[in-house]
Design an enzyme around this catalytic site. Structure first.
Site, mmCIF file in Angstrom:
data_model
loop_
_atom_site.group_PDB
_atom_site.id
_atom_site.type_symbol
_atom_site.label_atom_id
_atom_site.label_comp_id
_atom_site.label_asym_id
_atom_site.label_seq_id
_atom_site.Cartn_x
_atom_site.Cartn_y
_atom_site.Cartn_z
ATOM 1 N N LYS A 1 32.011 -10.112 34.548
ATOM 2 C CA LYS A 1 31.603 -11.063 35.591
ATOM 3 C C LYS A 1 32.279 -10.757 36.924
ATOM 4 O O LYS A 1 31.636 -10.757 37.958
ATOM 5 C CB LYS A 1 31.994 -12.504 35.213
ATOM 6 C CG LYS A 1 31.286 -13.069 34.021
ATOM 7 C CD LYS A 1 31.577 -14.569 33.866
ATOM 8 C CE LYS A 1 33.044 -14.906 33.623
ATOM 9 N NZ LYS A 1 33.595 -14.387 32.356
ATOM 10 N N ARG B 1 32.594 -24.241 33.755
ATOM 11 C CA ARG B 1 32.905 -23.791 32.405
ATOM 12 C C ARG B 1 32.843 -24.922 31.395
ATOM 13 O O ARG B 1 33.011 -24.683 30.207
ATOM 14 C CB ARG B 1 34.328 -23.240 32.383
ATOM 15 C CG ARG B 1 34.401 -21.712 32.385
ATOM 16 C CD ARG B 1 35.861 -21.357 32.636
ATOM 17 N NE ARG B 1 36.271 -20.130 32.044
ATOM 18 C CZ ARG B 1 36.720 -19.075 32.741
ATOM 19 N NH1 ARG B 1 36.738 -19.095 34.049
ATOM 20 N NH2 ARG B 1 37.148 -18.008 32.120
ATOM 21 N N ARG C 1 42.176 -3.830 29.674
ATOM 22 C CA ARG C 1 42.430 -4.399 30.998
ATOM 23 C C ARG C 1 43.815 -5.037 31.071
ATOM 24 O O ARG C 1 44.496 -4.955 32.088
ATOM 25 C CB ARG C 1 41.361 -5.461 31.319
ATOM 26 C CG ARG C 1 41.515 -6.051 32.712
ATOM 27 C CD ARG C 1 40.383 -6.975 33.049
ATOM 28 N NE ARG C 1 40.510 -8.265 32.391
ATOM 29 C CZ ARG C 1 39.629 -9.257 32.507
ATOM 30 N NH1 ARG C 1 38.547 -9.085 33.231
ATOM 31 N NH2 ARG C 1 39.815 -10.398 31.901
ATOM 32 N N ARG D 1 48.043 -8.452 32.857
ATOM 33 C CA ARG D 1 47.715 -9.883 32.725
ATOM 34 C C ARG D 1 48.385 -10.451 31.484
ATOM 35 O O ARG D 1 48.350 -9.853 30.421
ATOM 36 C CB ARG D 1 46.197 -10.078 32.642
ATOM 37 C CG ARG D 1 45.548 -10.102 33.996
ATOM 38 C CD ARG D 1 44.057 -10.283 33.914
ATOM 39 N NE ARG D 1 43.639 -11.541 33.310
ATOM 40 C CZ ARG D 1 42.455 -12.096 33.535
ATOM 41 N NH1 ARG D 1 41.602 -11.531 34.387
ATOM 42 N NH2 ARG D 1 42.113 -13.207 32.935
ATOM 43 N N ARG E 1 40.840 -17.527 23.948
ATOM 44 C CA ARG E 1 39.940 -17.596 25.108
ATOM 45 C C ARG E 1 38.483 -17.483 24.675
ATOM 46 O O ARG E 1 37.617 -18.186 25.188
ATOM 47 C CB ARG E 1 40.294 -16.495 26.126
ATOM 48 C CG ARG E 1 41.489 -16.919 26.942
ATOM 49 C CD ARG E 1 42.123 -15.979 27.921
ATOM 50 N NE ARG E 1 41.547 -14.748 28.319
ATOM 51 C CZ ARG E 1 40.834 -14.560 29.444
ATOM 52 N NH1 ARG E 1 40.583 -15.556 30.249
ATOM 53 N NH2 ARG E 1 40.400 -13.372 29.747
HETATM 54 P P1 AMP Z 1 39.067 -15.937 34.335
HETATM 55 O O1 AMP Z 1 39.735 -14.918 35.190
HETATM 56 O O2 AMP Z 1 37.803 -16.476 34.946
HETATM 57 O O3 AMP Z 1 38.864 -15.494 32.918
HETATM 58 O O4 AMP Z 1 40.066 -17.200 34.269
HETATM 59 C C1 AMP Z 1 41.372 -17.070 33.789
HETATM 60 C C2 AMP Z 1 41.913 -18.418 33.351
HETATM 61 O O5 AMP Z 1 41.918 -19.341 34.452
HETATM 62 C C3 AMP Z 1 41.099 -19.125 32.271
HETATM 63 O O6 AMP Z 1 41.412 -18.686 30.981
HETATM 64 C C4 AMP Z 1 41.518 -20.582 32.495
HETATM 65 O O7 AMP Z 1 42.814 -20.830 32.003
HETATM 66 C C5 AMP Z 1 41.583 -20.649 34.015
HETATM 67 N N1 AMP Z 1 40.260 -21.002 34.563
HETATM 68 C C6 AMP Z 1 39.445 -20.232 35.346
HETATM 69 N N2 AMP Z 1 38.317 -20.886 35.663
HETATM 70 C C7 AMP Z 1 38.392 -22.110 35.055
HETATM 71 C C8 AMP Z 1 37.521 -23.215 34.979
HETATM 72 N N3 AMP Z 1 36.321 -23.219 35.592
HETATM 73 N N4 AMP Z 1 37.949 -24.292 34.265
HETATM 74 C C9 AMP Z 1 39.142 -24.316 33.667
HETATM 75 N N5 AMP Z 1 40.003 -23.281 33.658
HETATM 76 C C10 AMP Z 1 39.640 -22.177 34.368
#
Ligand code: AMP
Length: 187
Positions: free
Chosen positions: A13, A88, A127, A133, A144
């Site tokens: 994404k 989400r 990654r 990370r 996740r």
């Molecule tokens: P991502 O990089 O989009 O995978 O986001 C990394 C982490 O940020 C996720 O595992 C959540 O802990 C938090 N996060 C990102 N976007 C959201 C969202 N829309 N709602 C809640 N937590 C989020």
């Protein structure tokens, strides 16, 4: 153009949203990137988010919605935006609807990047090593993916019922995936 990207962790994404942002000249808004920047800078928001992120859980809706609401008021987001990683949860969908309704706008397309979960696990472990990370260790990663299937996968049907969903196979060559997305959003 107002576009939402969906798909499990590791579907690509972030990569595709950045490429599409360049192609369409509208900002790429990644809630994960905003949270990570706040964690790095040690802001109050970062402190609130970090424990959830490290555990592979979602940051509470109230915190996340307020952050997005603020980001969407910025000047650069007025002509359109690409949301990556938001909404989400069903509650976030309702909040986003309300934000757009008050602006008199709406989502034009929801792009779901589809992938095979085993390939995703391999991608994310790689990654994690490359980017350092802390939320991509195998245990956290499994959590996740589980949280995604419980809380976010239901949104796919919801957007499908609104006739907004476009599914694109995320596993092709990067440029070919981008081309498929551009075609989809323009049609
Ligand atoms: P991502 O990089 O989009 O995978 O986001 C990394 C982490 O940020 C996720 O595992 C959540 O802990 C938090 N996060 C990102 N976007 C959201 C969202 N829309 N709602 C809640 N937590 C989020």
């Amino acid at each position: 153009m107002r576009i939402v990207f969906m798909g499990p962790p590791g579907a690509g994404k972030g990569t595709q949203a950045a490429l599409l942002s360049h192609e369409l000249g509208i900002p790429h808004i990644s809630t994960g990137d905003i949270f990570r920047a706040n964690v790095t800078d040690g802001t109050p928001l970062g402190k609130q988010a970090q424990s959830y992120m490290d555990a592979g859980e979602y940051v509470p809706d109230g915190v996340t919605n307020a952050m997005v609401r603020d980001r969407l008021t910025h000047e650069d987001a007025q002509p359109g935006f690409i949301l990556d990683g938001y909404p989400r949860t069903v509650e976030q969908v309702g909040e986003l609807d309300a934000m757009l309704r008050s602006d008199g706008t709406k989502i034009d397309s929801v792009i779901e990047l589809t992938v095979d979960v085993d390939v995703v696990v391999d991608r994310l472990i790689r990654r994690s090593a490359e980017q350092g990370r802390t939320d991509d260790t195998e245990d956290v990663l499994r959590r996740r993916l589980q949280v995604y299937s419980e809380q976010t996968a239901p949104l796919i049907e919801l957007y499908q019922s609104r006739d907004l969903l476009v599914q694109v196979n995320g596993l092709g060559d990067i440029a070919a995936v981008t081309a498929a997305i551009v075609l989809a959003v323009n049609s």
